[in-house]
Enzyme design. Structure first.
Site, PDB file in Angstrom:
ATOM      1  N   HIS A   1       0.715  -1.211  -0.162  1.00  0.00           N
ATOM      2  CA  HIS A   1       0.151   0.024   0.041  1.00  0.00           C
ATOM      3  C   HIS A   1       0.813   1.205   0.058  1.00  0.00           C
ATOM      4  O   HIS A   1       0.413   2.237  -0.645  1.00  0.00           O
ATOM      5  CB  HIS A   1      -1.042   0.154   1.441  1.00  0.00           C
TER       6      HIS A   1
ATOM      7  N   GLN B   1      13.644  -2.603  -5.958  1.00  0.00           N
ATOM      8  CA  GLN B   1      13.005  -3.488  -6.780  1.00  0.00           C
ATOM      9  C   GLN B   1      12.895  -2.934  -8.324  1.00  0.00           C
ATOM     10  O   GLN B   1      13.543  -3.354  -9.322  1.00  0.00           O
ATOM     11  CB  GLN B   1      11.676  -4.109  -6.550  1.00  0.00           C
TER      12      GLN B   1
ATOM     13  N   TRP C   1       0.613  -7.323  -6.838  1.00  0.00           N
ATOM     14  CA  TRP C   1       0.103  -6.332  -8.005  1.00  0.00           C
ATOM     15  C   TRP C   1       1.405  -5.262  -8.338  1.00  0.00           C
ATOM     16  O   TRP C   1       1.561  -5.011  -9.279  1.00  0.00           O
ATOM     17  CB  TRP C   1      -1.198  -5.622  -7.534  1.00  0.00           C
ATOM     18  N   ASN C   2       1.934  -4.816  -7.236  1.00  0.00           N
ATOM     19  CA  ASN C   2       3.215  -3.848  -7.548  1.00  0.00           C
ATOM     20  C   ASN C   2       4.123  -4.542  -8.222  1.00  0.00           C
ATOM     21  O   ASN C   2       4.760  -3.994  -9.147  1.00  0.00           O
ATOM     22  CB  ASN C   2       3.551  -3.204  -5.986  1.00  0.00           C
TER      23      ASN C   2
ATOM     24  N   GLU D   1       5.345  -3.215 -12.150  1.00  0.00           N
ATOM     25  CA  GLU D   1       6.599  -2.744 -12.184  1.00  0.00           C
ATOM     26  C   GLU D   1       7.428  -3.652 -13.033  1.00  0.00           C
ATOM     27  O   GLU D   1       8.145  -3.283 -14.124  1.00  0.00           O
ATOM     28  CB  GLU D   1       7.098  -2.952 -10.661  1.00  0.00           C
TER      29      GLU D   1
ATOM     30  N   ASP E   1      -4.756 -11.688  -4.105  1.00  0.00           N
ATOM     31  CA  ASP E   1      -4.938 -11.378  -5.592  1.00  0.00           C
ATOM     32  C   ASP E   1      -3.947 -12.009  -6.218  1.00  0.00           C
ATOM     33  O   ASP E   1      -4.389 -11.985  -7.652  1.00  0.00           O
ATOM     34  CB  ASP E   1      -5.191  -9.658  -5.608  1.00  0.00           C
ATOM     35  N   GLN E   2      -2.915 -12.601  -5.919  1.00  0.00           N
ATOM     36  CA  GLN E   2      -1.981 -12.954  -6.806  1.00  0.00           C
ATOM     37  C   GLN E   2      -2.450 -14.005  -7.785  1.00  0.00           C
ATOM     38  O   GLN E   2      -1.658 -14.004  -9.041  1.00  0.00           O
ATOM     39  CB  GLN E   2      -0.755 -13.441  -5.723  1.00  0.00           C
TER      40      GLN E   2
HETATM   41  C1  UDX Z   1       0.746  -7.306  -1.000  1.00  0.00           C
HETATM   42  C2  UDX Z   1       0.205  -8.434  -1.649  1.00  0.00           C
HETATM   43  O1  UDX Z   1       0.971  -9.551  -1.093  1.00  0.00           O
HETATM   44  C3  UDX Z   1      -0.125  -8.311  -3.042  1.00  0.00           C
HETATM   45  O2  UDX Z   1      -0.672  -9.357  -3.552  1.00  0.00           O
HETATM   46  C4  UDX Z   1      -0.965  -7.103  -3.134  1.00  0.00           C
HETATM   47  O3  UDX Z   1      -1.378  -6.765  -4.562  1.00  0.00           O
HETATM   48  C5  UDX Z   1      -0.496  -6.138  -2.440  1.00  0.00           C
HETATM   49  O4  UDX Z   1      -0.213  -6.055  -1.310  1.00  0.00           O
HETATM   50  P1  UDX Z   1       3.303  -7.679  -1.739  1.00  0.00           P
HETATM   51  O5  UDX Z   1       3.389  -9.011  -1.228  1.00  0.00           O
HETATM   52  O6  UDX Z   1       4.529  -6.851  -0.372  1.00  0.00           O
HETATM   53  O7  UDX Z   1       2.032  -6.811  -1.366  1.00  0.00           O
HETATM   54  O8  UDX Z   1       3.683  -7.629  -2.916  1.00  0.00           O
HETATM   55  P2  UDX Z   1       3.946  -6.405  -3.876  1.00  0.00           P
HETATM   56  O9  UDX Z   1       2.623  -5.831  -4.277  1.00  0.00           O
HETATM   57  O10 UDX Z   1       4.433  -7.077  -5.188  1.00  0.00           O
HETATM   58  O11 UDX Z   1       4.585  -5.174  -3.354  1.00  0.00           O
HETATM   59  C6  UDX Z   1       5.899  -5.390  -2.994  1.00  0.00           C
HETATM   60  C7  UDX Z   1       6.674  -3.969  -3.204  1.00  0.00           C
HETATM   61  O12 UDX Z   1       8.024  -4.027  -2.645  1.00  0.00           O
HETATM   62  C8  UDX Z   1       6.903  -3.643  -4.520  1.00  0.00           C
HETATM   63  O13 UDX Z   1       6.662  -2.245  -4.824  1.00  0.00           O
HETATM   64  C9  UDX Z   1       8.486  -3.675  -4.788  1.00  0.00           C
HETATM   65  O14 UDX Z   1       8.896  -2.799  -5.677  1.00  0.00           O
HETATM   66  C10 UDX Z   1       9.030  -3.819  -3.547  1.00  0.00           C
HETATM   67  N1  UDX Z   1       9.977  -4.498  -3.251  1.00  0.00           N
HETATM   68  C11 UDX Z   1      10.235  -5.870  -2.917  1.00  0.00           C
HETATM   69  C12 UDX Z   1      11.104  -4.070  -2.867  1.00  0.00           C
HETATM   70  O15 UDX Z   1      11.575  -2.844  -3.185  1.00  0.00           O
HETATM   71  N2  UDX Z   1      12.342  -4.718  -2.720  1.00  0.00           N
HETATM   72  C13 UDX Z   1      12.431  -6.172  -2.706  1.00  0.00           C
HETATM   73  O16 UDX Z   1      13.544  -6.647  -2.336  1.00  0.00           O
HETATM   74  C14 UDX Z   1      11.017  -6.807  -2.876  1.00  0.00           C
END
Ligand code: UDX
Length: 475
Positions: free
Chosen positions: A26, A349, A367-368, A372, A388-389
């Protein structure tokens, strides 16, 4: 759908309050949204919990951006673990958060600089409720694809029994109004099916409260981190919602390039490791496999061992993020992994994904991460885990055709075996027809994503229209 305006009005008088659920997924898009608002002349106050506020390592420093955390009663730490008392957490979060929002809105108004809009990320409906009671317009910033919100909406509005009945058969097709895509049970957000996670009842109840709150609004404004061309039907599929696609929300340097200094969300909750960018620099173009499962997922040790073997056996160079808090214990082949690839505890990332050496992203499809990867033009091995994955993986594989999904090869313990992971890696990294098709498609989507946020692009126009309406009756 939201009316498209040609220009946006002056933003100098706009004051936004951004209330953020304390999760990396978020924080990142919301920070990017905040930076965008500030670049257009608005003042923004960002608030999340005290604990999360202190965890964020590299907050953006901008003159018109301030941070004001609130206490949820767990200032020394609260993580969604299996043994937490959820009911207490939820009610304290809501009670203390509501008091905070009330006081802040009232005091700002009394001091002569009232908030013109409150934007909140999902699961904080109480923040919107308070703002509405105080006549401050609100908008939700949805941090998943528009399609996932549609699915939640239909699940809670007359399609719950239909979905439950249909999902008794693994091979069924679920059809929902306005969505051309047929979904199998494995494509649905995990909360709707019930998984083995003890967190599901808490999260499903929070989503239900969020949807219930949206029901009380006539035409709720929902900003979505997507773009029109990516989900042309989904953001119009629920008449009740006023969904506005304003994405992708990722740092400008990797998207439109307008601000080359904007290379980070500014929201890391883990400290990035050293040395991985230099390591990437030493690799030829499009040869590296990047592996990361986001900020939250925990993979079993067996699963991690299968991934490790697949990477080692395939002989590709790899950068693998294994978070410090991962519970897997020492991998049996850790030394070999360090020798043949690079292990990081966390990384920046988007910087990694946009590095020329990147050839493939093995991702949990948060989703992020998904958007990305698309923006940086990197095809994916989709390895969804929960929430949501699974829906995101379906979109990646079957709609945008920019990745292949691994879970066809799961054994009876639910572990995807090394042969299947290796097969997917070979498809994505290989020179076969499928690999070429994935790379061609991801280049196309990368171009469309950039177009959406440049002047005259769809996301730009929708954002301007939203801003023109902020503070007016119509919001
Ligand atoms: C969660 C849920 O798992 C995801 O399914 C939902 O869509 C959003 O909330 P998360 O599991 O953290 O998020 O995954 P993601 O949405 O991909 O967000 C991770 C964020 O962390 C990304 O913006 C990514 O750039 C960042 N990241 C991840 C880093 O900056 N460094 C890393 O080593 C790993």
């Amino acid at each position: 759908c939201y009316p498209i305006a040609s220009t946006h009005s002056t933003m100098l008088h706009h004051r936004f309050l951004l209330m953020l659920y304390p999760a990396q997924g978020h924080i990142n898009p919301a920070f990017q949204f905040a930076k965008r608002l500030v670049s257009l002349g608005a003042h923004v106050t960002i608030s999340t919990t005290v604990f999360m506020h202190h965890r964020i390592k590299n907050k953006p420093t901008l003159a018109s951006l301030s941070f004001l955390p609130f206490s949820d009663g767990y200032d020394d730490g609260f993580t969604l673990t299996e043994d937490t008392n959820y009911t207490h957490y939820k009610s304290e979060f809501k009670r203390r958060g509501s008091e905070f929002v009330t006081d802040l809105i009232v005091s700002n108004a009394e001091e002569g600089h009232p908030f013109t809009c409150l934007v909140y990320t999902p699961l904080l409906p109480w923040a919107a409720q308070v703002a509405r009671g105080l006549h401050v317009p609100t908008a939700m910033l949805w941090t998943q694809p528009a399609m996932v919100l549609d699915i939640f909406y239909y699940y809670f509005h007359g399609y719950g029994d239909y979905i439950a009945e249909k999902t008794k058969e693994a091979s069924c097709s679920i059809e929902l109004p306005g969505l051309p895509l047929l979904l199998a049970p494995r494509d649905l957000p995990s909360f709707l099916l019930g998984s083995d996670s003890n967190l599901d009842p808490l999260l499903i109840s929070m989503f239900e409260e969020q949807l219930d709150y949206l029901d009380t609004e006539t035409n709720p404004v929902i900003l979505v981190n997507t773009f029109e061309e990516l989900e042309p039907e989904a953001f119009r599929a629920v008449d009740k919602f006023n969904m506005i696609p304003i994405g992708p929300l990722i740092p400008s340097a990797f998207l439109d390039g307008k601000d080359p200094s904007d290379t980070s969300f500014g929201g890391h909750i883990f400290l990035p490791s050293d040395g991985y960018m230099e390591w990437l620099d030493s690799k030829p173009d499009k040869t590296v496999v990047y592996v990361s499962f986001g900020s939250f997922c925990e993979l079993s040790k067996k699963q991690l061992e299968e991934i490790a073997r697949a990477l080692l056996d395939s002989g590709v160079p790899f950068l693998w993020v294994i978070r410090e808090n991962a519970k897997e214990g020492e991998l049996s082949c850790r030394e070999e992994l360090e020798e043949k690839g690079k292990i990081a505890k966390w990384c920046s990332q988007p910087e990694v994904l946009s590095h020329p050496s990147l050839g493939c992203f093995v991702t949990h499809c948060g989703w992020n991460s998904s958007i990305e990867s698309l923006v940086c033009g990197v095809p994916m091995v989709a390895f969804p885990q929960w929430t949501d994955q699974k829906t995101n993986a379906k979109l990646i594989e079957d709609v945008w055709k920019i990745g292949v999904r691994v879970d066809h090869g799961m054994n009876e313990e639910g572990v995807v075996e090394k042969e299947e992971i290796r097969r997917c890696l070979e498809v994505v990294m290989g020179n076969g027809e499928k690999g070429e098709e994935l790379r061609m498609n991801v280049r196309k989507w990368k171009g469309l994503a950039k177009e959406a946020v440049t002047d005259g692009g769809s996301s730009q126009k929708y954002l301007n229209a939203f801003l023109d309406n902020v503070g007016q009756e119509s919001i």
